[in-house]
Design an enzyme around this catalytic site. Structure first.
Site, PDB file in Angstrom:
ATOM      1  N   SER A 154     -15.567 -16.495  14.693  1.00 23.42           N
ATOM      2  CA  SER A 154     -14.304 -15.760  14.806  1.00 23.42           C
ATOM      3  C   SER A 154     -13.516 -16.197  16.028  1.00 23.42           C
ATOM      4  O   SER A 154     -12.290 -16.117  16.055  1.00 23.42           O
ATOM      5  CB  SER A 154     -14.564 -14.251  14.904  1.00 23.42           C
ATOM      6  OG  SER A 154     -14.886 -13.705  13.663  1.00 23.42           O
ATOM      7  N   HIS A 158     -11.353  -6.912  18.216  1.00 28.46           N
ATOM      8  CA  HIS A 158     -11.560  -8.242  17.638  1.00 28.46           C
ATOM      9  C   HIS A 158     -10.234  -8.971  17.401  1.00 28.46           C
ATOM     10  O   HIS A 158     -10.065 -10.135  17.788  1.00 28.46           O
ATOM     11  CB  HIS A 158     -12.335  -8.099  16.327  1.00 28.46           C
ATOM     12  CG  HIS A 158     -12.800  -9.380  15.727  1.00 28.46           C
ATOM     13  ND1 HIS A 158     -11.994 -10.150  14.913  1.00 28.46           N
ATOM     14  CD2 HIS A 158     -13.988 -10.027  15.796  1.00 28.46           C
ATOM     15  CE1 HIS A 158     -12.668 -11.224  14.508  1.00 28.46           C
ATOM     16  NE2 HIS A 158     -13.881 -11.168  15.031  1.00 28.46           N
ATOM     17  N   ASP A 206      -6.514  -9.621  10.765  1.00 30.39           N
ATOM     18  CA  ASP A 206      -7.696  -9.209  11.521  1.00 30.39           C
ATOM     19  C   ASP A 206      -7.685  -7.698  11.701  1.00 30.39           C
ATOM     20  O   ASP A 206      -7.248  -6.985  10.799  1.00 30.39           O
ATOM     21  CB  ASP A 206      -7.711  -9.944  12.881  1.00 30.39           C
ATOM     22  CG  ASP A 206      -9.126 -10.229  13.370  1.00 30.39           C
ATOM     23  OD1 ASP A 206      -9.827  -9.272  13.733  1.00 30.39           O
ATOM     24  OD2 ASP A 206      -9.527 -11.409  13.381  1.00 30.39           O
TER      25      ASP A 206
END
Length: 738
Positions: free
Chosen positions: A527, A213, A144
Site C-alpha cells: 500500500s 491509511h 482509499d
C-alpha cells in the site's frame, strides 16, 4: 572525568597550544567521549567545561565556544575550535574522536531521495521532478480510506486556481464541510454503500479518514514539503510527496480501522473518477479472486491505473491485481535503518532494530531480563514480568505464524503484564512499523535469531541476567543493504493469469514516514509502494502528455534496475533470502529519472485488451496465443513444451536516428532467438518495429520457472530491458508452480 587523566590532559594542552591560538580561525568540531562517567548530567557538562577551559585558559571563553553538550545518552560536545586545538584534544586518552562538523542536507522521510528525485536539483542537472514541473496541475485520484484535510501536507498556499478540466465535487458530511477541500484537495467523495453497520460504526460519514491509511497514501503521492518532520526524532527531515505540486481527488471507499470496502463502493468511485477528470488513479487495495476488470474503462480514457500487489509474500502465487492494463507494485526496503544498542550485564553489546526514541526509558539503568519463549499467554502468566524486559524467542513458532501477525499479538500481551521492554526475535526484521504499537514506557526491539541466541546464552549462564535498551538511531546511506524486496510483498506468478507477469515493478514500501491525522507515522506494505509509482506516473504524464498508460508503464518497467548502488543483484527477503526474480519485482526496482527517457516503449491501444476479458476462462489455443502476444514489456511462457514464437513491437520515443541491438539472457534450459537482432530508426521512417522471439526447450522435463531478460541497447544512452519467465512442461495438466 577521572581527575588524574584530566590533569594529565591539561598539562598536555598547556604544553602544546601556541600563544597565538586565540587569533586563529575556528570552526565547529564534534568531540566524542563515549560512555558518560556520571549519572548527573550537570557533572558531565562540568567535565566538558574543564576540558575546554584547559584549551582556552578561561572558563568564560570555554563556555562561549560550546555549541552543544551531549550528556544524557553519551558524553561529548560540539565546540568552535581551531584546527590546532582540535588536534591537541584528539591526543587526550579519554577523548575517543574529534571530527569536523558535517552538514546533512534536509532530506525527505527518505524514500524519494533514495529513488533519486532530488527536490532541489540545480537547473543544469534537472531530472524528472524538475522536467515535470513537480507534477504541476496533474490530478491524481486516490481510492482509499479518505483524507485528513488539516494535515500540513495538504496546505494549498501558492497554488493557482483548480484546473478548468476538473468536473468533480467536494462532497460534505460528518466533520467535513466545503472548506475541507482547497486548491490542493480539489475534490472528495465517499462511498459507504454495501458496508455493514458494524464496519461503519465509529467512522466518519464523510471523506474524513479514520484509519489514516488514505492520508498516508495521499501525502506520499503528492504531499507538500513539510519541514521538521520525524517520528519522535527518528527519520527526521522534510516530508514530501513524489509529485508535490499535483492536485488530489479523494474517493473514500475503505471503512473502519481495518480499511475494508465493498466492491460496489470501489466501482462507484471508479465511475466517478472517470467522469471527474483524474489523470492518474491510485488504489492501494485488492483482494484475491476479485480483480477489478472495470479498470479497463478507466485506462481506455487515457487514465493510468496503479495498484498494490498485496501483502501475501513470500508465498508464491499471491500477487493480486494481475490484469495486464494496470501497473502492479511490489514493496522494497530503502537505505535507512534504526539500529538500537542492546547492552547485556556481561558488557556484551548487541544491535537490534526499533523505533524506541524515549531517551529516559531503559537507558540509565539495567532491567531484569526474562525469557518467555514464544510469549504466549501461558508463558507470560507463569513468570513475573512487571518492570522487566522480555525476550520472545521461539524459532519453531515462526513457521506457524508470520512475523507481521505474531508481533502485534506479542506486543499487546507484554503491555498487558506491564513489561518494561520487549526483545522480539524473528527471521524478518523489517516489521518496524508495527512497533508503533508500543506505548508509554515500553521499549520494543526486533532482533534476528542469531542475536536472540546470544541473549539466551547469556540468560542461561547468568545468575541475575540484566539488559539495557538504548534509544534507536537513524542510519541512512550505502551502509544499509538496499533495496531488498520485502518479505511480505506478494509474489507471482499470478494464479489467475499465469501468462501475465506480475508484479510489474518494485518501489519503496517499508517503514515509510508520511501523514496520518495531524502527525507523521511509519507504515509498511505494498500500500505504501503503490503511491510511489503513482507519483512517478503523474510526473511522466506531466513531462509526456501524449504518452498512453501503456507507454508510461513500459517506461517505468524497462528502465527499472535489477542491481543496487554497488552493482550487486537485488535480493528478496524470505525464508531464506534469495536473489530477486521477476516474480518478486517484475522489471526491477523503479528508477524514476531513467524513466523519463526510455528510448523505446511497448505501447498498446487499450481497446486491444478487450479480447482478454473474453479469454479469462477460455483455455483455447487461440486465447493462449492472444495473451502471449499482448504487447507487454515482459514475456511469460507458462507452458513451453517444445517451441513457441511470440511477437512484440517497440516504438522509438528517443532520438529520431537510432540503432538498437538485442542482448538476450536466456532462461536456464531454454534457447531464445530474436529476429531481427538489430533494429534501426531513420528520419521520416516508421517509429515502430515489430520483432519475433522464439523459445525452444532444451530439456523435455516437467520443470519449474526459470528467468531471463531481453534488452535492446543503443550502446550509448538507452538499455531497454524486459523480464522473461518460462516454465517447461511435458503434459500441460501437470505443472510445477514453484
Amino acid at each position: 572525568m577521572d581527575m588524574r587523566r584530566a590533569f594529565a590532559c591539561t598539562l598536555l594542552l598547556a604544553a602544546l597550544l601556541p600563544l597565538s591560538e586565540a587569533d586563529a580561525s575556528s570552526k565547529l568540531y564534534i568531540v566524542y567521549m563515549g560512555e558518560k562517567k556520571h549519572d548527573d548530567p550537570s557533572m558531565v557538562t562540568a567535565s566538558h567545561h574543564d576540558v575546554l577551559t584547559s584549551v582556552f585558559g578561561s572558563k568564560d571563553e570555554a563556555m562561549k565556544s560550546m555549541v552543544y553538550g551531549y550528556r544524557h545518552g553519551f558524553s561529548g560536545f560540539a565546540a568552535m575550535l581551531t584546527e590546532s586545538q582540535a588536534g591537541t584534544l584528539a591526543k587526550c586518552s579519554h577523548i575517543l574522536s574529534v571530527r569536523p562538523n558535517v552538514y546533512h542536507e534536509s532530506h525527505t522521510t527518505r524514500s524519494w531521495d533514495f529513488l533519486g528525485l532530488d527536490y532541489d536539483q540545480p537547473p543544469e542537472h534537472s531530472g524528472l521532478l524538475q522536467k515535470a514541473k513537480y507534477g504541476e496541475d496533474v490530478i491524481i485520484g486516490v481510492i482509499d480510506s479518505g483524507i485528513w484535510p488539516e494535515s500540513r501536507s495538504f496546505d494549498d498556499s501558492g497554488y493557482g486556481p483548480v484546473p478548468a478540466r476538473w468536473r468533480g465535487t467536494c462532497q460534505t458530511g460528518q466533520q467535513f464541510d466545503a472548506t475541507s477541500c482547497n486548491r490542493k484537495i480539489i475534490g472528495a467523495r465517499w462511498f459507504s454503500g454495501g458496508m455493514s453497520d458494524e464496519v461503519l460504526k465509529g467512522d466518519y460519514m464523510s471523506p474524513r479518514d479514520l484509519s489514516g491509511h488514505g492520508t498516508h497514501v495521499a501525502s506520499t503521492i503528492a504531499g507538500e514539503q513539510v519541514r521538521n518532520v520525524s517520528y519522535g526524532g527518528l527519520a527526521a527531515g522534510v516530508a514530501r510527496g513524489g509529485a508535490p505540486r499535483a492536485r488530489l481527488a479523494i474517493y473514500k471507499a475503505l471503512w473502519g480501522q481495518r480499511g475494508s470496502g465493498s466492491h460496489a463502493g470501489v466501482l462507484a468511485a471508479l465511475d466517478h473518477a472517470i467522469d471527474d477528470g483524474v489523470d492518474v488513479l491510485s488504489l492501494s487495495l485488492g483482494q484475491a479472486g476479485s480483480e477489478l476488470f472495470e479498470t479497463l474503462h478507466v485506462v481506455e480514457r487515457g487514465i493510468s491505473v496503479v495498484f498494490s500487489a498485496g501483502n501475501g509474500g513470500p508465498v508464491p502465487q499471491t500477487a493480486w491485481n494481475a490484469v495486464p492494463w494496470v501497473t502492479t507494485v511490489a514493496a522494497s526496503t530503502i537505505d535507512r535503518s534504526f539500529p538500537t544498542l542492546i547492552s547485556l550485564g556481561n558488557k556484551r553489546k548487541l544491535v537490534g532494530q526499533s523505533l524506541h526514541n524515549n531517551a529516559y526509558v531503559n537507558t540509565d539503568d539495567f532491567k531484569i531480563l526474562v525469557y518467555a519463549r514464544s510469549c504466549n499467554t501461558q508463558s507470560l502468566a507463569s513468570r513475573n514480568i512487571t518492570g522487566k524486559i522480555v525476550l520472545c524467542y521461539a524459532p519453531a513458532e515462526a513457521a506457524i505464524t508470520p512475523p507481521r501477525l505474531a508481533l502485534p499479538i506479542v506486543i499487546n500481551r507484554t503491555m498487558e503484564v506491564d513489561a518494561k521492554g520487549l526483545i522480539f526475535a524473528q527471521y524478518d526484521t523489517n516489521i518496524l512499523d508495527i512497533l508503533t504499537m508500543c506505548k508509554g514506557n515500553m521499549a520494543c526491539v526486533v532482533v534476528d535469531f542469531e542475536t536472540a541466541h546470544t541473549i539466551l546464552a547469556y540468560f542461561d549462564n547468568s545468575k541475575k541476567p540484566v539488559v539495557k535498551v538504548s534509544p534507536a538511531m537513524t542510519v541512512t546511506g550505502n551502509q544499509v543493504l538496499s533495496p531488498m524486496i520485502a518479505s511480505f510483498s506478494s509474489r507471482g506468478p499470478s494464479a489467475a493469469f499465469p501468462g501475465i507477469l506480475k508484479p510489474d515493478v518494485a518501489a519503496p514500501g517499508v517503514s515509510i514516514l508520511a501523514a496520518k491525522g495531524n502527525s507523521y507515522v511509519f507504515m509498511s506494505g505494498t500500500s505504501m509502494a503503490c503511491p510511489h509509482v503513482s507519483a512517478v506516473v503523474a510526473l511522466l504524464k506531466s513531462a509526456h502528455s501524449d504518452w498512453s498508460p501503456a507507454m508510461i508503464k513500459s517506461a517505468i518497467m524497462t528502465t527499472a534496475s535489477v542491481t543496487d548502488h554497488f552493482g550487486v543483484l537485488i535480493q528478496a527477503e524470505g525464508v531464506p533470502r534469495k536473489l530477486a526474480d521477476p516474480f518478486d519485482f517484475g522489471g526491477g526496482h523503479m528508477d524514476p529519472d531513467r524513466a523519463i527517457d526510455p528510448g523505446l516503449v511497448y505501447d498498446m491501444n487499450a481497446k486491444d485488451y478487450n479480447k482478454f476479458l473474453n479469454c479469462i476462462d477460455e483455455l483455447s489455443d487461440d486465447c493462449k496465443s492472444y495473451i502471449s502476444n499482448l504487447n507487454l514489456p515482459s514475456i511469460t511462457m507458462p507452458d513451453l513444451s517444445d517451441n513457441i514464437t511470440v511477437r512484440r513491437t517497440v516504438m522509438n520515443v528517443g532520438q529520431v536516428k537510432a540503432t538498437y541491438r538485442v542482448v538476450v539472457e536466456a532462461p536456464a534450459g531454454v534457447v531464445v532467438t530474436v529476429e531481427p537482432s538489430m533494429i534501426s530508426f531513420i528520419e521520416g521512417g516508421s517509429k515502430s518495429v515489430m520483432f519475433m522471439v522464439t523459445f525452444t526447450s532444451r530439456k523435455r522435463v516437467q520443470g519449474g520457472y526459470t528467468f531471463g531478460s531481453l534488452t535492446w541497447s543503443d550502446e550509448n544512452t538507452h538499455s531497454v530491458r524486459i523480464p522473461i519467465a518460462v516454465r517447461t512442461i511435458v503434459q500441460d495438466f501437470v505443472t510445477d508452480t514453484s
